[in-house]
Structures are given as structure tokens and as C-alpha cells.
Design an enzyme around this catalytic site. Structure first.
Site, PDB file in Angstrom:
ATOM      1  N   HIS A  64       6.320  42.439  54.857  1.00 40.18           N
ATOM      2  CA  HIS A  64       5.091  42.011  55.527  1.00 40.18           C
ATOM      3  C   HIS A  64       4.270  43.235  55.910  1.00 40.18           C
ATOM      4  O   HIS A  64       4.646  44.358  55.592  1.00 40.18           O
ATOM      5  CB  HIS A  64       5.407  41.133  56.750  1.00 40.18           C
ATOM      6  CG  HIS A  64       6.241  41.821  57.797  1.00 40.18           C
ATOM      7  ND1 HIS A  64       5.773  42.868  58.551  1.00 40.18           N
ATOM      8  CD2 HIS A  64       7.520  41.630  58.206  1.00 40.18           C
ATOM      9  CE1 HIS A  64       6.725  43.280  59.392  1.00 40.18           C
ATOM     10  NE2 HIS A  64       7.798  42.530  59.189  1.00 40.18           N
ATOM     11  N   HIS A  80       5.756  46.489  57.031  1.00 37.15           N
ATOM     12  CA  HIS A  80       6.388  47.314  56.003  1.00 37.15           C
ATOM     13  C   HIS A  80       5.358  48.008  55.130  1.00 37.15           C
ATOM     14  O   HIS A  80       5.475  49.182  54.847  1.00 37.15           O
ATOM     15  CB  HIS A  80       7.299  46.461  55.107  1.00 37.15           C
ATOM     16  CG  HIS A  80       8.296  45.636  55.876  1.00 37.15           C
ATOM     17  ND1 HIS A  80       8.408  44.281  55.719  1.00 37.15           N
ATOM     18  CD2 HIS A  80       9.198  45.979  56.813  1.00 37.15           C
ATOM     19  CE1 HIS A  80       9.345  43.816  56.519  1.00 37.15           C
ATOM     20  NE2 HIS A  80       9.842  44.826  57.199  1.00 37.15           N
ATOM     21  N   CYS A 119      19.658  43.728  71.920  1.00 39.56           N
ATOM     22  CA  CYS A 119      18.744  42.899  71.119  1.00 39.56           C
ATOM     23  C   CYS A 119      19.092  43.129  69.657  1.00 39.56           C
ATOM     24  O   CYS A 119      18.970  44.252  69.162  1.00 39.56           O
ATOM     25  CB  CYS A 119      17.282  43.264  71.369  1.00 39.56           C
ATOM     26  SG  CYS A 119      16.184  42.498  70.146  1.00 39.56           S
ATOM     27  N   CYS A 151      16.197  44.396  67.349  1.00 36.42           N
ATOM     28  CA  CYS A 151      15.959  45.849  67.361  1.00 36.42           C
ATOM     29  C   CYS A 151      17.212  46.618  66.988  1.00 36.42           C
ATOM     30  O   CYS A 151      17.148  47.817  66.775  1.00 36.42           O
ATOM     31  CB  CYS A 151      15.558  46.333  68.753  1.00 36.42           C
ATOM     32  SG  CYS A 151      14.024  45.679  69.372  1.00 36.42           S
ATOM     33  N   CYS A 206      13.636  40.952  75.313  1.00 34.07           N
ATOM     34  CA  CYS A 206      13.353  42.211  74.612  1.00 34.07           C
ATOM     35  C   CYS A 206      11.831  42.435  74.602  1.00 34.07           C
ATOM     36  O   CYS A 206      11.080  41.521  74.259  1.00 34.07           O
ATOM     37  CB  CYS A 206      13.876  42.103  73.187  1.00 34.07           C
ATOM     38  SG  CYS A 206      13.103  43.278  72.077  1.00 34.07           S
ATOM     39  N   HIS A 257      10.626  41.948  70.668  1.00 37.49           N
ATOM     40  CA  HIS A 257      10.765  40.637  70.027  1.00 37.49           C
ATOM     41  C   HIS A 257      10.527  39.451  70.951  1.00 37.49           C
ATOM     42  O   HIS A 257      10.411  38.317  70.493  1.00 37.49           O
ATOM     43  CB  HIS A 257      12.153  40.508  69.379  1.00 37.49           C
ATOM     44  CG  HIS A 257      12.345  41.444  68.235  1.00 37.49           C
ATOM     45  ND1 HIS A 257      12.848  42.714  68.392  1.00 37.49           N
ATOM     46  CD2 HIS A 257      12.058  41.292  66.918  1.00 37.49           C
ATOM     47  CE1 HIS A 257      12.874  43.303  67.199  1.00 37.49           C
ATOM     48  NE2 HIS A 257      12.406  42.474  66.301  1.00 37.49           N
ATOM     49  N   LYS A 288      -0.340  38.264  68.007  1.00 40.05           N
ATOM     50  CA  LYS A 288       0.834  39.005  67.572  1.00 40.05           C
ATOM     51  C   LYS A 288       1.318  38.451  66.230  1.00 40.05           C
ATOM     52  O   LYS A 288       1.318  37.244  66.030  1.00 40.05           O
ATOM     53  CB  LYS A 288       1.926  38.833  68.638  1.00 40.05           C
ATOM     54  CG  LYS A 288       3.116  39.724  68.423  1.00 40.05           C
ATOM     55  CD  LYS A 288       4.161  39.456  69.495  1.00 40.05           C
ATOM     56  CE  LYS A 288       5.444  40.163  69.282  1.00 40.05           C
ATOM     57  NZ  LYS A 288       6.048  40.219  67.999  1.00 40.05           N
ATOM     58  N   LYS A 310       6.554  35.454  62.704  1.00 37.75           N
ATOM     59  CA  LYS A 310       6.973  34.581  61.621  1.00 37.75           C
ATOM     60  C   LYS A 310       7.033  33.132  62.090  1.00 37.75           C
ATOM     61  O   LYS A 310       6.579  32.216  61.417  1.00 37.75           O
ATOM     62  CB  LYS A 310       8.351  35.017  61.134  1.00 37.75           C
ATOM     63  CG  LYS A 310       8.487  34.933  59.646  1.00 37.75           C
ATOM     64  CD  LYS A 310       9.760  35.543  59.218  1.00 37.75           C
ATOM     65  CE  LYS A 310      10.608  34.504  58.534  1.00 37.75           C
ATOM     66  NZ  LYS A 310      11.964  34.925  58.332  1.00 37.75           N
TER      67      LYS A 310
HETATM   68  N1  MSP Z   1      15.362  49.571  59.815  1.00 33.29           N
HETATM   69  C1  MSP Z   1      14.562  50.047  60.874  1.00 33.29           C
HETATM   70  C2  MSP Z   1      14.018  51.416  60.574  1.00 33.29           C
HETATM   71  C3  MSP Z   1      15.036  52.459  60.270  1.00 33.29           C
HETATM   72  S1  MSP Z   1      14.310  53.978  59.848  1.00 33.29           S
HETATM   73  C4  MSP Z   1      15.551  55.053  59.808  1.00 33.29           C
HETATM   74  C5  MSP Z   1      13.422  49.091  61.111  1.00 33.29           C
HETATM   75  N2  MSP Z   1      13.164  48.251  60.100  1.00 33.29           N
HETATM   76  S2  MSP Z   1      12.067  47.108  60.107  1.00 33.29           S
HETATM   77  O1  MSP Z   1      12.159  46.380  58.875  1.00 33.29           O
HETATM   78  O2  MSP Z   1      12.150  46.335  61.297  1.00 33.29           O
HETATM   79  O3  MSP Z   1      10.721  47.911  60.021  1.00 33.29           O
HETATM   80  C6  MSP Z   1       9.830  47.679  60.820  1.00 33.29           C
HETATM   81  C7  MSP Z   1       8.635  48.631  60.610  1.00 33.29           C
HETATM   82  O4  MSP Z   1       7.525  47.792  60.586  1.00 33.29           O
HETATM   83  C8  MSP Z   1       8.518  49.563  61.809  1.00 33.29           C
HETATM   84  O5  MSP Z   1       7.985  50.826  61.459  1.00 33.29           O
HETATM   85  C9  MSP Z   1       7.534  48.806  62.680  1.00 33.29           C
HETATM   86  O6  MSP Z   1       6.768  49.642  63.493  1.00 33.29           O
HETATM   87  C10 MSP Z   1       6.660  48.160  61.633  1.00 33.29           C
HETATM   88  N3  MSP Z   1       5.984  46.973  62.129  1.00 33.29           N
HETATM   89  C11 MSP Z   1       6.515  45.735  62.424  1.00 33.29           C
HETATM   90  N4  MSP Z   1       5.490  44.926  62.802  1.00 33.29           N
HETATM   91  C12 MSP Z   1       4.328  45.609  62.752  1.00 33.29           C
HETATM   92  C13 MSP Z   1       2.986  45.266  62.915  1.00 33.29           C
HETATM   93  N5  MSP Z   1       2.610  44.084  63.344  1.00 33.29           N
HETATM   94  N6  MSP Z   1       2.058  46.208  62.617  1.00 33.29           N
HETATM   95  C14 MSP Z   1       2.394  47.440  62.091  1.00 33.29           C
HETATM   96  N7  MSP Z   1       3.640  47.790  61.937  1.00 33.29           N
HETATM   97  C15 MSP Z   1       4.638  46.971  62.449  1.00 33.29           C
HETATM   98  O7  MSP Z   1      12.822  49.134  62.150  1.00 33.29           O
END
Ligand code: MSP
Length: 511
Positions: free
Chosen positions: A18, A21, A126, A129, A143, A146, A292, A295
Site C-alpha cells: 500500500h 510501502h 503491540c 508494531c 497502541c 495502530h 487515517k 484497511k
Molecule cells: N518491517 C518493518 C520495517 C523493518 S525495517 C528494518 C515495518 N514494516 S511495515 O510493512 O509495517 O512498513 C511500514 C512502512 O510503511 C513504514 O516505513 C511506515 O512508516 C510506512 N507507512 C505505513 N503507513 C503509512 C502512511 N499512511 N503513509 C506513509 N507511510 C506509512 O515497519
């Protein structure tokens, strides 16, 4: 040759990718392309974080084994990055054997150093996280990221002596003022380190999906300790003795995972006696129509939905023009279309189309001759503006200020459009002022060429199309200095007018 090693977080493959990522991954792609353009030896690492409770639980829900479950989702990430024109050097998975060895090596090093000890942990956890929280960090028992209830976890665990690294971390922060960016985040983290650091749990024995510790088979690695190590295994740190990429120049992360990268990761590296990365940049979060991204409420943006709105380049442009990198932003379809129409179709697209049409009409489809004495028409001003647009772009990209770089490029595009209006080539043609007409068209085409070069990292497909229309296909071998220098177009080069660059209706997009 200067090297540039950039990383994204590795993502939990518990669902399809999404905006969270692809935002960071696109940012890394833009930087990687920029540094390549500058002639550097670039390594761009991305990948997936496949162990831990979150993945184990998601797999269980589908009635699958964790490995089978993640194997099914990895192609979705790879396809998504391809669709978005993301050109990474390596896609790392934490289930790879070489990564597992590197994680064990890190545990072993810290253990032998005396930085790991056994204890008993009881805390608020959590799973979203994969992190423990202190009571004071929660928001009404939930959390803060989340907004879900945390659970009480009790387990025998190994601890990492983070507290022992407070002084060394402070010293590193003092000596490296740009270690964390934006500056406000640097100050925030520095303040928290000064407040004191707590040792934290780095092993689990209440579930199985993870890497066994080298010194205790009953325990598996904490998923963050495992994941952070990907930045080393991604460049084969363990086996490649002549390491040319480590230390990483830049870790790009979302603001919510900055603590892990700016405090825990450097302490792990210090413990293992490995040099620290150059910089960690934390970007903001996107909301969707001011809400926000969630999902459960159907407010997520996946790659296909994003591309369907206005194509890949419009999406790439929107995400980095709309908000200052580092701050939060709001995504909306209307916002994206507005920028596509105003900036891309009207300002850039029309300029290109007008210049090429006039070149065909008045100059037999060949780049006309530029005559210095015709500078009175304002060509000198354009040349000056071009030089400062290049300088501004370089400066902004050094500071990872994408919107600043794009603003600079767009000021130049606007100036070129004004130049066309001011010089009115159609009048020059009518009055038979051939030399002046040739100069004006040459200046327009040269301005467009330079714009396409600077836009390459942001909107690679469009940039390539424009350069192709100017008869400039193979550009790889030309140095950045030459590409970014004013006056590179050769008179006589045949141009090839193509289809319109940003059509309003995507189904007609075929140029
Ligand atoms: N697996 C860990 C990272 C390990 S790095 C050694 C992780 N994974 S994640 O799949 O949850 O990745 C989330 C990434 O997406 C994070 O960088 C987080 O900041 C970003 N985002 C999740 N929601 C977001 C938004 N709504 N907007 C921008 N980025 C956001 O965390």
C-alpha cells in the site's frame, strides 16, 4: 567512483503493498536514479521482513505455514515495484540463508561482547508494531500507531544492553549533526536519548517463526533485531570482505520506525564494532481524503488503484511535489488529477508539444541554429535560469528535498512558457525573421532537453519520451556535467514529435 548505498525499510508481507510501502520505495528510487545520473556507483536495497508474530498470526488465519504464506505475497511486491518503474539493485528476504547467517553473527558478536544477558520480561506488547510499549506511551490503553489494544506478554528473554550505549550514541549525535533528518526529528531523538535508554528484549520463546539464536536454541531472534540486519546482509557484509557499499549512506524510513533505526540499530552496530550509516531520514505519513489510512475502513491505496488514476509518472510526480518530504501529506484522487492537469499536462506537456510542433512547422523538423546575437530576445535570461535550476536541483537533492527540486524545475518550465508567449515565434515566422525564429525554437528545445534530464529520476518514462522526441536516445554514456550544461543540442538533429504526454483520458495514452 563515489558510491551511494540507499535502503528502504523491509516490509511485512502480510498483505499486498500500500501507500506506506510504495512511498518510501519510490523516494529511494528517485534518489538512486539521481545518484546514477551523477555517475555514482549506486546500490539500492529493498525487500521483505518475513519473520515474527505478526506474519505467523496472519499465516495461521489463512491456514497456511508462514513460509508458504509469505511466498505467496512476495510476487505482489515484486510486481508492484515493476509497475511503478522502481529499479532496485536487490530485493532481500529475511528468510534467505545468507541473511539468517548474518543475524546469527550479529547476536554472536554482541553476546561475546557481554551486551546480551538473560532475564524475564513482562510488558505491554503491540503485535502490529512488533514492539513493547510503556504505559505512558499508550493512548487510552491502545497502541499509539495502530489504535488497537496492547496485550500483556510475559516471557523468559534475552536482553540487549541498550543502556550501556547512551554516552556513545550521544557522542555520535554531537559529532554528526545530520545523522537524523529532518532536523526536528534529530532533536526529538537526541532528547529521548538524553532522557535515558532502557535495555530491551531481543528474543522470544512463546512462538516459533523466527531465527534460532546461536547460543540458545530455545529462543528465536526478536523480529526487529533480525530485520535491521538486512541492511548488512543486503550487501553480503559477512562474505564480501572487500565491502564497497557499507556503511549505507542513507536509510529512508517512516517516522513511526525512526527509533529503531536511529537508536537501536546504531547501538547494535556499535556492539558488533561495525561502522554506522551516514544518515537516517524519516518521512511523514499520508492520510487519504484527510482520514487515517486504514484497511478496516477501506481507506488504503494499492498500486493498481494509484496507477489507474492518471498513470505511473503522474503518481510519482504527485507524491513528491505535493508535500515536503519529511512532513505528512494528504492523498486524494482530485489532488492528483489537479496536479496532472495543471503541472504535467498544461505546463510541461503543452510546452513540449508546442516546441515540437513549431520545430516541425518552421524548421523542417530539425533542431534549428542558435545565434548568440539574438540573445536580446531573452535567451540569455533563459540560460541563466537554466544554470540556477540545475544548481538548485543539485542542492535540493543533496538535502533530500524532493518538492524543492521539483519547484525549481517548474519555475524554469514556467519561464520557458513565458518566453514562448513573449517572443511569439508565429509572429517571427510571419515577418520572415528566420534567424530570430530559429534561435527562439532552439532555446525552447534546449530548455526542454534540460528539463527532461532533471526530471529523469522523478518521471523516468516521460523523461525518456521527451529525450527520444528530441532525437536523443542513448544518453547513458554522457556525464551529468555535460547533460546538465546549457547548449548541448546540436543544430540539424531531427526531432520526432510523438503522442501527447499527459492525456486526460488514460485509454488514449499510447505515446
Ligand atoms: N518491517 C518493518 C520495517 C523493518 S525495517 C528494518 C515495518 N514494516 S511495515 O510493512 O509495517 O512498513 C511500514 C512502512 O510503511 C513504514 O516505513 C511506515 O512508516 C510506512 N507507512 C505505513 N503507513 C503509512 C502512511 N499512511 N503513509 C506513509 N507511510 C506509512 O515497519
Amino acid at each position: 567512483m563515489k558510491k551511494f548505498y540507499v535502503t528502504t525499510p523491509i516490509y511485512y508481507p502480510n498483505d499486498i503493498p500500500h501507500i506506506g510501502h510504495f512511498y518510501t520505495t519510490l523516494a529511494a528510487d528517485i534518489l538512486a536514479r539521481w545518484h546514477k545520473l551523477k555517475g555514482e556507483d549506486v546500490f539500492f536495497l529493498t525487500g521483505t521482513d518475513e519473520h515474527g508474530k505478526k506474519i505467523e498470526t496472519a499465516a495461521q488465519k489463512k491456514g497456511e505455514e508462514p513460509k508458504e504464506f509469505v511466498d505467496g505475497l512476495i510476487p505482489k511486491f515484486i510486481e508492484a515495484w515493476k509497475k511503478l518503474n522502481i529499479d532496485y539493485s536487490r530485493f532481500i528476504r529475511t528468510t534467505e540463508a545468507a541473511h539468517i547467517d548474518t543475524v546469527r553473527f550479529m547476536y554472536d558478536k554482541s553476546y561475546k561482547k557481554g551486551d546480551i544477558y538473560k532475564g524475564f520480561y513482562e510488558g505491554l506488547y503491540c503485535t502490529g508494531c512488533e514492539a513493547y510499549y510503556q504505559e505512558k506511551e499508550l493512548e487510552t490503553g491502545c497502541c499509539p500507531v495502530h489504535k488497537t489494544k496492547v496485550e500483556i506478554l510475559k516471557e523468559e528473554s534475552y536482553f540487549f544492553k541498550l543502556s550501556a550505549y547512551r554516552d556513545r550514541l550521544l557522542e555520535h549525535y554531537e559529532k554528526n549533526k545530520s545523522f537524523v533528518r529532518p532536523e526536528s526529528r534529530y532533536n526529538e531523538i537526541l532528547f529521548r536519548i538524553k532522557e535515558g535508554l532502557l535495555d530491551f528484549s531481543i528474543s522470544r520463546n512463546s512462538f516459533k517463526w523466527g531465527i534460532e539464536l546461536p547460543f540458545d536454541k530455545e529462543h528465536i531472534a526478536y523480529v526487529w533485531f533480525d530485520a535491521l540486519t538486512n541492511y548488512l546482509s543486503g550487501v553480503n557484509y559477512l562474505t564480501n570482505k572487500e565491502q564497497k557499499y557499507w556503511p549505507a549512506d542513507l536509510h529512508l524510513v517512516g517516522k513511526d520506525i525512526l527509533w529503531f533505526h536511529a537508536v537501536i540499530w546504531p547501538a547494535m552496530l556499535m556492539s558488533a564494532e561495525i561502522p554506522l550509516p551516514g544518515q537516517i531520514f524519516a518521512h511523514g505519513w499520508w492520510t487519504f481524503n484527510k482520514e487515517k489510512i486504514s484497511k478496516s475502513r477501506g481507506k488504503v491505496i494499492n498500486v493498481d488503484e494509484l496507477i489507474a488514476i492518471a498513470g505511473v509518472d503522474a503518481a510519482r510526480y504527485f507524491l513528491f511535489a505535493e508535500t515536503t518530504f519529511g512532513q505528512d501529506g494528504d492523498f486524494s484522487t482530485e489532488g492528483l488529477l489537479r496536479r496532472r492537469d495543471a503541472d504535467l499536462a498544461n505546463e510541461l506537456g503543452n510546452l513540449v508539444s508546442r516546441a515540437l510542433t513549431m520545430c516541425e512547422k518552421y524548421c523542417a523538423g530539425k533542431v534549428p541554429v542558435y545565434k548568440e546575437e539574438n540573445c536580446a530576445l531573452g535567451a540569455g535570461e533563459i540560460k541563466e535560469a537554466a544554470i540556477s535550476a540545475v544548481a538548485r536541483c543539485c542542492q535540493c537533492m543533496e538535502e533530500i528535498d524532493f518538492s524543492g527540486a521539483l519547484n525549481g524545475i517548474w519555475s524554469f518550465i514556467k519561464l520557458l512558457n513565458q518566453y514562448v508567449e513573449k517572443t511569439a515565434p508565429w509572429k517571427l515566422a510571419k515577418n520572415n525573421e528566420k534567424e530570430k525564429l530559429d534561435t527562439v525554437i532552439h532555446v525552447m528545445l534546449e530548455g526542454i532537453r534540460l528539463t527532461a534530464v532533471l526530471l529523469g529520476p522523478f518521471i523516468p518514462e516521460t523523461s525518456e519520451k521527451i529525450l527520444g522526441q528530441l532525437g536523443l536516445e542513448a544518453q547513458e554514456k554522457i556525464s551529468f556535467e555535460n547533460k546538465a550544461k546549457w547548449g548541448q543540442l546540436q543544430a540539424g538533429t531531427p526531432i520526432k514529435k510523438g503522442k501527447i504526454l499527459f492525456p486526460k483520458d488514460l485509454t488514449t495514452k499510447n505515446g
